[in-house]
Design a protein around this motif. Structure first.
Motif, mmCIF file in Angstrom:
data_model
loop_
_atom_site.group_PDB
_atom_site.id
_atom_site.type_symbol
_atom_site.label_atom_id
_atom_site.label_comp_id
_atom_site.label_asym_id
_atom_site.label_seq_id
_atom_site.Cartn_x
_atom_site.Cartn_y
_atom_site.Cartn_z
ATOM 1 N N GLU A 105 0.628 -1.440 -0.041
ATOM 2 C CA GLU A 105 0.455 0.259 0.157
ATOM 3 C C GLU A 105 0.939 1.457 0.156
ATOM 4 O O GLU A 105 0.638 2.423 -0.640
ATOM 5 C CB GLU A 105 -0.843 -0.221 1.093
ATOM 6 N N ARG A 106 2.488 0.894 1.122
ATOM 7 C CA ARG A 106 2.894 2.339 0.524
ATOM 8 C C ARG A 106 3.298 2.418 -0.471
ATOM 9 O O ARG A 106 4.401 3.332 -0.958
ATOM 10 C CB ARG A 106 3.733 2.412 2.021
ATOM 11 N N HIS A 107 4.174 1.274 -1.251
ATOM 12 C CA HIS A 107 5.361 1.469 -2.635
ATOM 13 C C HIS A 107 4.407 0.122 -3.178
ATOM 14 O O HIS A 107 4.503 -0.581 -3.350
ATOM 15 C CB HIS A 107 6.229 0.700 -1.627
ATOM 16 N N PRO A 108 3.512 1.158 -4.112
ATOM 17 C CA PRO A 108 2.174 0.710 -5.068
ATOM 18 C C PRO A 108 3.506 0.130 -6.576
ATOM 19 O O PRO A 108 4.482 0.761 -6.526
ATOM 20 C CB PRO A 108 1.176 1.136 -5.503
ATOM 21 N N GLY A 109 2.819 -0.919 -6.951
ATOM 22 C CA GLY A 109 3.369 -0.938 -8.393
ATOM 23 C C GLY A 109 4.595 -1.999 -8.157
ATOM 24 O O GLY A 109 4.802 -2.838 -9.196
ATOM 25 N N TRP A 110 5.194 -2.299 -6.907
ATOM 26 C CA TRP A 110 6.247 -3.400 -6.856
ATOM 27 C C TRP A 110 5.581 -4.759 -7.222
ATOM 28 O O TRP A 110 6.384 -6.285 -7.154
ATOM 29 C CB TRP A 110 7.226 -3.509 -6.357
ATOM 30 N N GLY A 111 4.227 -5.215 -6.433
ATOM 31 C CA GLY A 111 3.521 -6.211 -6.288
ATOM 32 C C GLY A 111 3.646 -6.880 -5.190
ATOM 33 O O GLY A 111 3.803 -8.141 -4.931
ATOM 34 N N GLU A 122 7.384 -11.886 -12.268
ATOM 35 C CA GLU A 122 6.619 -10.426 -12.075
ATOM 36 C C GLU A 122 7.818 -9.421 -10.799
ATOM 37 O O GLU A 122 7.612 -8.380 -10.924
ATOM 38 C CB GLU A 122 4.752 -10.854 -11.562
ATOM 39 N N HIS A 123 7.585 -9.794 -10.320
ATOM 40 C CA HIS A 123 8.758 -9.027 -8.996
ATOM 41 C C HIS A 123 9.968 -8.323 -10.459
ATOM 42 O O HIS A 123 10.156 -7.209 -10.616
ATOM 43 C CB HIS A 123 9.119 -9.608 -8.490
ATOM 44 N N ASP A 128 12.432 -3.808 -12.918
ATOM 45 C CA ASP A 128 13.045 -4.258 -14.210
ATOM 46 C C ASP A 128 12.057 -2.624 -14.925
ATOM 47 O O ASP A 128 12.752 -1.301 -15.531
ATOM 48 C CB ASP A 128 12.819 -4.596 -15.598
ATOM 49 N N LYS A 129 10.993 -2.012 -14.589
ATOM 50 C CA LYS A 129 10.270 -0.916 -14.578
ATOM 51 C C LYS A 129 10.489 0.312 -13.884
ATOM 52 O O LYS A 129 11.043 1.145 -14.356
ATOM 53 C CB LYS A 129 8.509 -0.875 -15.166
ATOM 54 N N LEU A 130 10.307 0.297 -12.769
ATOM 55 C CA LEU A 130 10.461 0.919 -11.923
ATOM 56 C C LEU A 130 11.581 0.921 -11.081
ATOM 57 O O LEU A 130 11.838 1.733 -10.562
ATOM 58 C CB LEU A 130 9.251 0.324 -10.373
ATOM 59 N N GLY A 131 12.671 0.331 -10.664
ATOM 60 C CA GLY A 131 14.030 0.501 -10.317
ATOM 61 C C GLY A 131 13.163 -0.214 -9.115
ATOM 62 O O GLY A 131 12.228 -1.019 -9.156
#
Length: 182
Positions: A105-111, A122-123, A128-131
């Motif tokens: 919830e605090r760091h969305p996008g990394w799954g 997926e991780h 790769d996408k977000l760093g």
């Protein structure tokens, strides 16, 4: 055990346990000292907080704790042969999974809510996408980091280079038992 089985066992372990101690350490602390040293120190702190009696010998899964003053015995494959170690594993994994879902919830996008810290395709795609996020260890040398070209980079090894601000020394962060018990 499956996640469902751990969730079912979690309240049973809490009811049966005379005492529980859960210690969480930060990624920057792990980067400074290394995973094994940090794990040994955290487990030693957890055992000391249990305040076992002088005649008690605590069981530890797989390795000795060189700096721990609490009497303990190493048990190889302990989660398969010791009910106490298996119970501790349930508490640790449920706490980790709940922490990772809260972190998502605090760091969305990394799954984080899905892979709970394990390297999955997926991780790796999210990295790769977000760093790397503030929760990722910079010193971690995994196949995933190698595949993404992060190994040995200054970005990965520089502990103070965060995407968002985190505490300077979060090693004193303890498990929030409200999270662990919910």
């Amino acid at each position: 055990m499956t996640e469902e089985a751990r969730l079912e066992m979690y309240p049973c372990v809490l009811r049966a346990a005379a005492r529980v101690s859960i210690v969480i350490r930060s990624a920057p602390g792990i980067d400074r000292r290394g995973l094994h040293v940090t794990n040994c120190e955290a487990l030693g702190v957890a055992l000391a907080r249990l305040e076992p009696s002088a005649e008690t010998i605590c069981l530890v899964d797989g390795f000795r704790l060189p700096r721990c003053q609490v009497p303990h015995r190493r048990v190889i494959g302990g989660d398969r042969t010791s009910a106490a170690i298996a119970a501790a594993s349930v508490l640790a994994k449920v706490t980790r999974d709940r922490y990772m879902r809260e972190a998502a919830e605090r760091h969305p996008g990394w799954g984080f809510e899905e892979h709970v810290g394990y390297s999955t395709p997926e991780h790796r795609a999210a990295i790769d996408k977000l760093g790397i996020s503030p929760l990722h260890r910079r010193s971690f040398q995994s196949v995933a980091y190698t595949q993404l070209g992060l190994e040995g980079s200054d970005e990965m090894l520089e502990v103070d280079d965060y995407i968002v601000a985190v505490e300077d020394d979060a090693d004193s962060v303890e498990a929030d038992l409200r999270v662990a018990r919910n």
